[in-house]
Design an enzyme around this catalytic site. Structure first.
Site, PDB file in Angstrom:
ATOM      1  N   THR A  87     -70.740   1.815  11.120  1.00 34.59           N
ATOM      2  CA  THR A  87     -69.905   1.747  12.326  1.00 34.59           C
ATOM      3  C   THR A  87     -70.732   2.011  13.579  1.00 34.59           C
ATOM      4  O   THR A  87     -70.633   1.276  14.570  1.00 34.59           O
ATOM      5  CB  THR A  87     -68.747   2.766  12.226  1.00 34.59           C
ATOM      6  OG1 THR A  87     -68.076   2.560  10.994  1.00 34.59           O
ATOM      7  CG2 THR A  87     -67.776   2.612  13.373  1.00 34.59           C
TER       8      THR A  87
ATOM      9  N   LYS B  88     -73.280  13.062   7.339  1.00 35.63           N
ATOM     10  CA  LYS B  88     -73.414  13.283   5.895  1.00 35.63           C
ATOM     11  C   LYS B  88     -74.865  13.056   5.477  1.00 35.63           C
ATOM     12  O   LYS B  88     -75.450  12.003   5.807  1.00 35.63           O
ATOM     13  CB  LYS B  88     -72.498  12.328   5.131  1.00 35.63           C
ATOM     14  CG  LYS B  88     -71.038  12.666   5.320  1.00 35.63           C
ATOM     15  CD  LYS B  88     -70.186  11.946   4.301  1.00 35.63           C
ATOM     16  CE  LYS B  88     -68.739  11.980   4.707  1.00 35.63           C
ATOM     17  NZ  LYS B  88     -67.885  11.145   3.873  1.00 35.63           N
TER      18      LYS B  88
ATOM     19  N   VAL C 260     -67.572  11.149  12.277  1.00 40.94           N
ATOM     20  CA  VAL C 260     -68.489  11.312  11.141  1.00 40.94           C
ATOM     21  C   VAL C 260     -69.416  10.107  10.999  1.00 40.94           C
ATOM     22  O   VAL C 260     -69.011   8.969  11.206  1.00 40.94           O
ATOM     23  CB  VAL C 260     -67.706  11.596   9.820  1.00 40.94           C
ATOM     24  CG1 VAL C 260     -66.633  10.573   9.543  1.00 40.94           C
ATOM     25  CG2 VAL C 260     -68.628  11.724   8.614  1.00 40.94           C
ATOM     26  N   ASP C 261     -70.651  10.406  10.701  1.00 44.13           N
ATOM     27  CA  ASP C 261     -71.633   9.375  10.383  1.00 44.13           C
ATOM     28  C   ASP C 261     -71.786   9.391   8.870  1.00 44.13           C
ATOM     29  O   ASP C 261     -72.397  10.302   8.307  1.00 44.13           O
ATOM     30  CB  ASP C 261     -72.959   9.715  11.089  1.00 44.13           C
ATOM     31  CG  ASP C 261     -74.067   8.732  10.761  1.00 44.13           C
ATOM     32  OD1 ASP C 261     -73.839   7.809   9.957  1.00 44.13           O
ATOM     33  OD2 ASP C 261     -75.176   8.896  11.311  1.00 44.13           O
ATOM     34  N   ASP C 262     -71.184   8.387   8.239  1.00 44.02           N
ATOM     35  CA  ASP C 262     -71.217   8.333   6.780  1.00 44.02           C
ATOM     36  C   ASP C 262     -72.330   7.368   6.352  1.00 44.02           C
ATOM     37  O   ASP C 262     -73.457   7.777   6.099  1.00 44.02           O
ATOM     38  CB  ASP C 262     -69.830   7.902   6.281  1.00 44.02           C
ATOM     39  CG  ASP C 262     -69.729   7.830   4.776  1.00 44.02           C
ATOM     40  OD1 ASP C 262     -70.585   8.419   4.101  1.00 44.02           O
ATOM     41  OD2 ASP C 262     -68.791   7.183   4.265  1.00 44.02           O
TER      42      ASP C 262
ATOM     43  N   TRP D  21     -65.931  14.171   0.897  1.00 43.11           N
ATOM     44  CA  TRP D  21     -64.899  13.678   1.814  1.00 43.11           C
ATOM     45  C   TRP D  21     -64.444  14.807   2.742  1.00 43.11           C
ATOM     46  O   TRP D  21     -64.120  15.912   2.296  1.00 43.11           O
ATOM     47  CB  TRP D  21     -63.709  13.110   1.048  1.00 43.11           C
ATOM     48  CG  TRP D  21     -62.777  12.400   1.991  1.00 43.11           C
ATOM     49  CD1 TRP D  21     -61.592  12.866   2.479  1.00 43.11           C
ATOM     50  CD2 TRP D  21     -62.990  11.129   2.610  1.00 43.11           C
ATOM     51  NE1 TRP D  21     -61.044  11.953   3.359  1.00 43.11           N
ATOM     52  CE2 TRP D  21     -61.886  10.880   3.455  1.00 43.11           C
ATOM     53  CE3 TRP D  21     -64.011  10.168   2.535  1.00 43.11           C
ATOM     54  CZ2 TRP D  21     -61.771   9.711   4.216  1.00 43.11           C
ATOM     55  CZ3 TRP D  21     -63.883   9.003   3.295  1.00 43.11           C
ATOM     56  CH2 TRP D  21     -62.769   8.794   4.115  1.00 43.11           C
TER      57      TRP D  21
ATOM     58  N   TYR E   8     -59.983  15.823   8.334  1.00 42.31           N
ATOM     59  CA  TYR E   8     -59.887  16.329   9.706  1.00 42.31           C
ATOM     60  C   TYR E   8     -58.452  16.764   9.999  1.00 42.31           C
ATOM     61  O   TYR E   8     -57.494  16.219   9.426  1.00 42.31           O
ATOM     62  CB  TYR E   8     -60.367  15.246  10.680  1.00 42.31           C
ATOM     63  CG  TYR E   8     -61.852  15.049  10.564  1.00 42.31           C
ATOM     64  CD1 TYR E   8     -62.728  15.946  11.172  1.00 42.31           C
ATOM     65  CD2 TYR E   8     -62.391  14.018   9.796  1.00 42.31           C
ATOM     66  CE1 TYR E   8     -64.101  15.813  11.027  1.00 42.31           C
ATOM     67  CE2 TYR E   8     -63.760  13.868   9.647  1.00 42.31           C
ATOM     68  CZ  TYR E   8     -64.613  14.772  10.270  1.00 42.31           C
ATOM     69  OH  TYR E   8     -65.973  14.649  10.124  1.00 42.31           O
TER      70      TYR E   8
ATOM     71  N   ASP F 293     -68.198   9.695  17.683  1.00 39.73           N
ATOM     72  CA  ASP F 293     -67.382   9.437  16.492  1.00 39.73           C
ATOM     73  C   ASP F 293     -67.259  10.747  15.711  1.00 39.73           C
ATOM     74  O   ASP F 293     -67.995  11.688  15.979  1.00 39.73           O
ATOM     75  CB  ASP F 293     -68.007   8.329  15.625  1.00 39.73           C
ATOM     76  CG  ASP F 293     -66.956   7.591  14.798  1.00 39.73           C
ATOM     77  OD1 ASP F 293     -65.782   8.008  14.790  1.00 39.73           O
ATOM     78  OD2 ASP F 293     -67.308   6.598  14.151  1.00 39.73           O
TER      79      ASP F 293
END
Ligand code: 5GP
Length: 247
Positions: free
Chosen positions: A145, A189, A139-141, A218, A221, A137
């Site tokens: 997900t 993040k 981004v790991d926020d 934020w 991309y 993926d």
């Protein structure tokens, strides 16, 4: 003027981050993925670039499967019983909600909009079993997900295990082939996460690969840019400022 707090990521940065991470984490030497599962849409381009740097297995490119997951809030569906639309997306969401008890276990924030498809030419009925699977993926926020993806993929693997044992009932000593997950994200993040990855071995055994750790801001991309020239300019400017701060 309000300060722009977003971080602009250029295509060159994405490419270089991936190349460096593959080397740094020794992904070709240690994990050796057999299959990538890209979480759409942000994981698609990173997965394709990753493939350039991953060693081919048996002289073949590492295959990429795509899955689609949406944060529930994005879809404005606060309560499944309130979905009355006839359009096919809403219907598939309704089906998913009706058939999917996982939603109650992980919370009601993520739903599947697309899932694995191995196609008729695929020789095995257990395509995940025994594989080293790299989940990709951008981004790991909050980690929601990724946690959901792993939870759902684990269910598929459990089903494949059942099939495998059923097909091999006469062989009592047979071992079920082990499947391993790893996670690759461009950015992680640095923040408190809402979820833990359901497969704890991923972090314990060093199979969580984040190309870069970032502050909780934020990230924009390049594939989201309407004006790629302007986007790249902003990214280059930020990179220059970052360098000047370090020096
Ligand atoms: P999580 O489930 O970890 O909270 O968020 C995962 C998804 O949220 C990502 O796959 C991405 O689509 C979106 N997301 C979260 N933070 C950002 C960000 O900073 N920039 C962009 N473009 N998407 C983000």
């Amino acid at each position: 003027m309000v300060k722009d707090t977003k971080i602009y990521i250029s295509y060159n940065q994405v490419h270089q981050l991936i190349k460096d991470a593959v080397e740094r984490y020794q992904i070709n030497e240690e994990f050796k993925p057999d299959l990538m599962i890209a979480i759409g849409g942000g994981g698609f381009i990173p997965a394709r670039i990753l493939r350039t740097f991953l060693k081919r297995a048996n002289n073949k490119n590492i295959p990429i499967q795509a899955i689609g997951l949406s944060l529930y809030e994005d879809l404005f569906l606060p309560n499944p019983s309130n979905i009355h639309s006839n359009n096919s997306t809403s219907n598939s969401i309704k089906d998913d909600l009706a058939n999917n008890d996982s939603l109650s276990t992980i919370g009601t924030q993520v739903i599947k909009t697309q899932w694995l498809h191995f196609g008729p030419s695929h020789a095995t009925t257990t395509p995940l079993l025994g594989k080293n699977i790299l989940i990709v993926d951008e981004v790991d926020d909050t980690r929601t997900t990724l946690a959901y993806a792993i939870q759902e993929l684990t269910k598929d693997i459990e089903e494949e295990k059942r099939k495998f044992l059923q097909d091999n009932t006469e062989n009592v000593d047979i071992k079920v082939p082990e499947t391993k997950f790893a996670v690759f994200v461009l950015h992680n993040k640095k923040k408190e996460k809402k979820m833990e990855l359901p497969d704890l071995s991923i972090t314990k055994e060093g199979r969580y690969f984040a190309a870069k750790e970032t502050p909780d801001r934020w990230l924009v991309y390049p594939w989201e840019a309407n004006d790629i020239e302007e986007h790249t300019k902003k990214s280059l400017m930020q990179q220059k400022e970052e360098l000047e701060e370090i020096q």
